[in-house]
Design a protein around this motif. Structure first.
Motif, PDB file in Angstrom:
ATOM      1  N   PHE A 212       0.857  -1.200   0.000  1.00  0.00           N
ATOM      2  CA  PHE A 212       0.000   0.000   0.000  1.00  0.00           C
ATOM      3  C   PHE A 212       0.889   1.244   0.000  1.00  0.00           C
ATOM      4  O   PHE A 212       0.773   2.119  -0.878  1.00  0.00           O
TER       5      PHE A 212
ATOM      6  N   CYS B 226     -16.253  -0.404   6.937  1.00  0.00           N
ATOM      7  CA  CYS B 226     -16.052  -0.087   5.517  1.00  0.00           C
ATOM      8  C   CYS B 226     -17.401   0.008   4.802  1.00  0.00           C
ATOM      9  O   CYS B 226     -18.456  -0.208   5.394  1.00  0.00           O
TER      10      CYS B 226
ATOM     11  N   GLU C 208      -2.637  -5.082  12.193  1.00  0.00           N
ATOM     12  CA  GLU C 208      -1.759  -4.083  11.569  1.00  0.00           C
ATOM     13  C   GLU C 208      -0.420  -4.071  12.300  1.00  0.00           C
ATOM     14  O   GLU C 208      -0.349  -4.333  13.503  1.00  0.00           O
TER      15      GLU C 208
ATOM     16  N   PHE D   6     -10.427   3.599   3.207  1.00  0.00           N
ATOM     17  CA  PHE D   6     -11.016   2.268   3.058  1.00  0.00           C
ATOM     18  C   PHE D   6     -12.019   2.029   4.187  1.00  0.00           C
ATOM     19  O   PHE D   6     -13.092   1.468   3.984  1.00  0.00           O
TER      20      PHE D   6
ATOM     21  N   GLY E 103      -4.799   2.525  12.381  1.00  0.00           N
ATOM     22  CA  GLY E 103      -5.094   3.006  11.039  1.00  0.00           C
ATOM     23  C   GLY E 103      -3.918   3.719  10.397  1.00  0.00           C
ATOM     24  O   GLY E 103      -2.777   3.527  10.796  1.00  0.00           O
ATOM     25  N   ASN E 104      -4.204   4.559   9.395  1.00  0.00           N
ATOM     26  CA  ASN E 104      -3.147   5.210   8.612  1.00  0.00           C
ATOM     27  C   ASN E 104      -2.161   6.003   9.463  1.00  0.00           C
ATOM     28  O   ASN E 104      -0.983   6.087   9.168  1.00  0.00           O
TER      29      ASN E 104
ATOM     30  N   GLU F 124      -8.477   4.285   8.014  1.00  0.00           N
ATOM     31  CA  GLU F 124      -7.506   3.277   7.603  1.00  0.00           C
ATOM     32  C   GLU F 124      -7.598   3.044   6.091  1.00  0.00           C
ATOM     33  O   GLU F 124      -8.691   2.971   5.525  1.00  0.00           O
ATOM     34  N   GLY F 125      -6.417   2.930   5.453  1.00  0.00           N
ATOM     35  CA  GLY F 125      -6.329   2.566   4.047  1.00  0.00           C
ATOM     36  C   GLY F 125      -6.977   3.562   3.108  1.00  0.00           C
ATOM     37  O   GLY F 125      -7.303   4.687   3.496  1.00  0.00           O
TER      38      GLY F 125
ATOM     39  N   THR G 183      -4.650  -1.159   2.066  1.00  0.00           N
ATOM     40  CA  THR G 183      -4.782  -1.118   3.519  1.00  0.00           C
ATOM     41  C   THR G 183      -3.552  -1.686   4.230  1.00  0.00           C
ATOM     42  O   THR G 183      -2.793  -2.458   3.651  1.00  0.00           O
ATOM     43  N   HIS G 184      -3.371  -1.264   5.493  1.00  0.00           N
ATOM     44  CA  HIS G 184      -2.289  -1.802   6.314  1.00  0.00           C
ATOM     45  C   HIS G 184      -2.620  -3.176   6.868  1.00  0.00           C
ATOM     46  O   HIS G 184      -1.744  -3.857   7.388  1.00  0.00           O
TER      47      HIS G 184
END
Lengths: 446, 237
Positions: free
Chosen positions: B95, B130, B143, B157, B165-166, B173-174, B183-184
């Motif tokens: 990613f 999601c 993750e 995402f 998350g990010n 996240e993602g 995504t992670h």
């Protein structure tokens, strides 16, 4: 003065913990460090001959305990952190246990297993004259991130002992590459020739650490262990200590350089390396060969290393498997046994296990689809992940059951028509499973 | 119907059991009589012409850098593939690789996102929500990443219900872009998320077969049990 005081207090603390039936593996060590941070230096002074450190990801405890057994058999006094208490406190407690109330220690050799993350810290205080590195497999990823991190830790530790002789697994390209930056004297042990055809597909570490190219293999013993070479010139070093004529079932038998035929009661190809590491050190120490071979013969595995139980007249084997390589080896051991069997797999995600269980998908469980395996039972906190893994490798779902009550499952399996039971478990799951197995076995005896 | 799945550098990017995702896509298609061919793709056989689902996983730093360097020659192909609405799943390091890095390393720069690395790794079980307003579903996973990704104007995402998350502050996240899912959540993301697995298969089939409507349901009791156990576990923590 401070030394004697510290040992005295810690001895009493350990005594009290024993009275309370509590584990005395780390708390007394913590106390000792607090009372006297340089305590390990004092212990080093009181070690008459040598300190031997055992590092690596798999097989440390077996290697270290077996080495201590061999030296004890030869009549030496040995300090050893036997139960795999391998952080800094574990080494301290091992010494304290061997000391009397007045700090006097009978110690010719100290065999100290060291966790890869703690080795550097321990070696700031003591300097081993020999360092054994068993292997570098993926282990507890969420503790140290990546294998490169582990390599970094080991290099830092070994750089603190420039005069130590390194005993290196020649068949492991990662260990050899890790050690290649050092000018220390090196003894390489390994298995020169091909033993068996290997079906493992794990490619962990099969890339050259120097140039990232894929290593070329003439053959594999298991995982990344084998005879490798790379275009950049990196090759398996010449083996100083070799094993041949290896058979792995029902016990481990092999022919070893300068020792001849040896027998080791715990089977599994991985033990061939543990034994080789020990024998190469013993040979260097000129230990009595017959006594060493006797110690090998009499070795009792620790809890859950192919531990045998009798459950209502049926054989049950308990095997620890904490990472993909360990699991692949356990699966191979299950298949070495030709009898019909039921298999229980227990997976936890506690701190001692690694919270990430995604590595289950890196295990070659495909090798567990055999006609001899009649049923699969998944247990532990991650029983559902394990069941899902079995499902997607192609096991029919009606052969898989959730063993939420392990005791009930084992009781029912003890009466199944199949000949034996295998229980595979990761770290904390092993201790839970072992308690239940012991209980069920005792129930059958009464 | 048939589907071609291409897995980029599986021998290098195999850190966390990515083969689980392939196994899930393959099995779930085959149970519905959809033929699946899986290709392991490197620079030697790189071609996206007949690809229906592209998978890019994560690996060790050293091996990931090697792959990144080899993929630079194909970044326009991958970009066209994504822009044309073809289905791609990019996980973890895969990613982050699609964007740029705030360090001196050069990314593929297919997406306008950037990754900064910090010492503290963001690690643990994660649950994200999601889907669209009308069709929400939870995705569970694990993750373990040092990278903090700024996804700029892209749609995330999922919304983090539990985990990092990010980054560890914004709560997303993602990202999703057209039919790219990035995504992670690493390794075997799909086994415990059959809804996501089927969504990916459906999108690939829709791209290829105009007549395709929907997948027939499967017995997902094992999948649901494993999924729900993570949700329950995190609720207790």
């Amino acid at each position: 003065m401070r030394y004697f005081f510290t040992v005295f207090i810690c001895k009493i603390f350990i005594f009290v913990l024993h009275l309370m039936k509590k584990q005395a593996t780390s708390a007394p060590g913590k106390l000792a460090f607090r009372l006297y941070p340089d305590i390990l230096k004092e212990f080093e002074k009181r070690t008459k001959k040598e300190i031997i450190a055992v590092m690596g990801t798999n097989g440390k405890t077996t290697t270290n305990n077996l080495l201590a057994d061999c030296l004890e058999k030869c009549g030496f006094d040995v300090v050893c952190n036997r139960i795999g208490a391998n952080m800094d406190e574990g080494s301290v407690v091992a010494y304290i246990n061997k000391a009397n109330l007045f700090g006097k220690i009978k110690c010719d050799y100290a065999c100290l297993e060291m966790d890869e993350g703690w080795a550097e810290y321990i070696l700031k205080y003591i300097t081993p004259s020999k360092i054994v590195v068993t292997n570098l497999f993926r282990d507890q990823l969420d503790r140290y991130g990546e294998i490169d991190t582990t390599i970094g830790f080991l290099r830092k530790a070994i750089s603190l002992a420039p005069n130590a002789t390194l005993y290196i697994n020649a068949d492991d390209p990662l260990t050899v590459a890790m050690a290649s930056v050092f000018d220390n004297k090196k003894v390489y042990y390994g298995i020169e020739n091909k033993v068996q055809d290997v079906i493992s597909t794990s490619k962990e570490g099969k890339y050259c650490l120097n140039c990232s190219k894929e290593l070329k293999y003439e053959f594999n013993h298991f995982s990344q262990l084998g005879k490798y070479s790379c275009d950049c010139g990196f090759i398996r070093p010449e083996i100083n200590f070799n094993a041949e004529n290896i058979s792995v079932f029902p016990t481990l038998k092999m022919n070893v350089t300068s020792y001849g035929d040896i027998t080791f009661p715990v089977r599994g190809m991985y033990n061939a390396y543990n034994v080789l590491a020990v024998l190469s050190v013993c040979d260097n120490l000129n230990a009595d060969k017959e006594k060493v071979k006797k110690a090998l013969n009499e070795y009792t595995p620790q809890a859950g290393r192919m531990e045998h139980f009798n459950i209502g007249g049926k054989d049950l084997y308990l095997i620890l498997a904490k990472n993909p390589t360990g699991f692949n080896q356990s699966v191979a051991s299950v298949n070495d046994d030709p009898r019909t069997k039921d298999v229980v797999i227990s997976i936890n995600d506690g701190l001692g296990d690694g919270k990430d269980v995604t590595w289950l998908w890196d295990v070659d469980f495909e090798n567990l689809i055999k006609d001899e395996i009649k049923s699969y039972h998944t247990s532990g906190r991650r029983y559902a992940d394990m069941a899902l893994r079995l499902k997607y490798m192609g096991v029919e779902t009606d052969k898989i059951s959730f063993a939420k009550d392990l005791k009930a499952t084992l009781n029912s399996l003890s009466g199944s028509e199949n000949e034996c039971i295998y229980v595979l478990a990761n770290y904390t799951a092993l201790f839970e499973a072992r308690a239940v197995i012991t209980e069920v076995c005792n129930g059958h005896k009464n | 119907m048939d589907i071609k799945i291409k897995h980029l550098y599986p021998d290098f990017l195999n850190l966390y059991g990515d083969k689980g995702n392939i196994a899930v896509l393959k099995t779930r298609c085959e149970k519905r009589n959809i033929n699946v061919t899986v290709y392991e793709m490197t620079k030697d056989n790189f071609s996206l012409d007949d690809c229906d689902i592209l998978l890019l996983g994560g690996g060790y730093e050293r091996e990931q850098k090697f792959v990144l360097n080899e993929l630079k020659a194909f970044k326009d192909d991958i970009k066209d593939y994504i822009e044309n609405g073809k289905v791609m799943l990019a996980l973890c390091g895969g990613f982050e690789m699609l964007g740029s890095y705030e360090s001196s390393d050069e990314g593929l720069e297919i997406l306008n996102i950037s990754t900064a690395f910090k010492e503290k790794r963001l690690m643990g079980d994660i649950v994200i929500e999601c889907g669209t307003e009308n069709e929400k579903y939870d995705v569970v996973g694990f993750e373990n990443h040092a990278g903090r990704v700024d996804i700029k104007d892209y749609t995330p995402f999922g919304r983090v219900k539990h985990g990092f998350g990010n980054d560890d502050c914004k709560g997303f996240e993602g990202l999703v872009y057209k039919n790219l899912f990035a995504t992670h959540l690493h390794g075997p993301l799909l086994p415990k998320n059959p809804v996501l697995a089927d969504l990916i298969i459906s999108k690939a089939l829709k791209n290829k077969y105009e007549s395709f409507e929907q997948l027939e349901p499967l017995d997902d009791s094992f999948e649901q049990e494993a999924h729900n156990n993570i949700v329950l576990k995190l609720k207790k923590e």
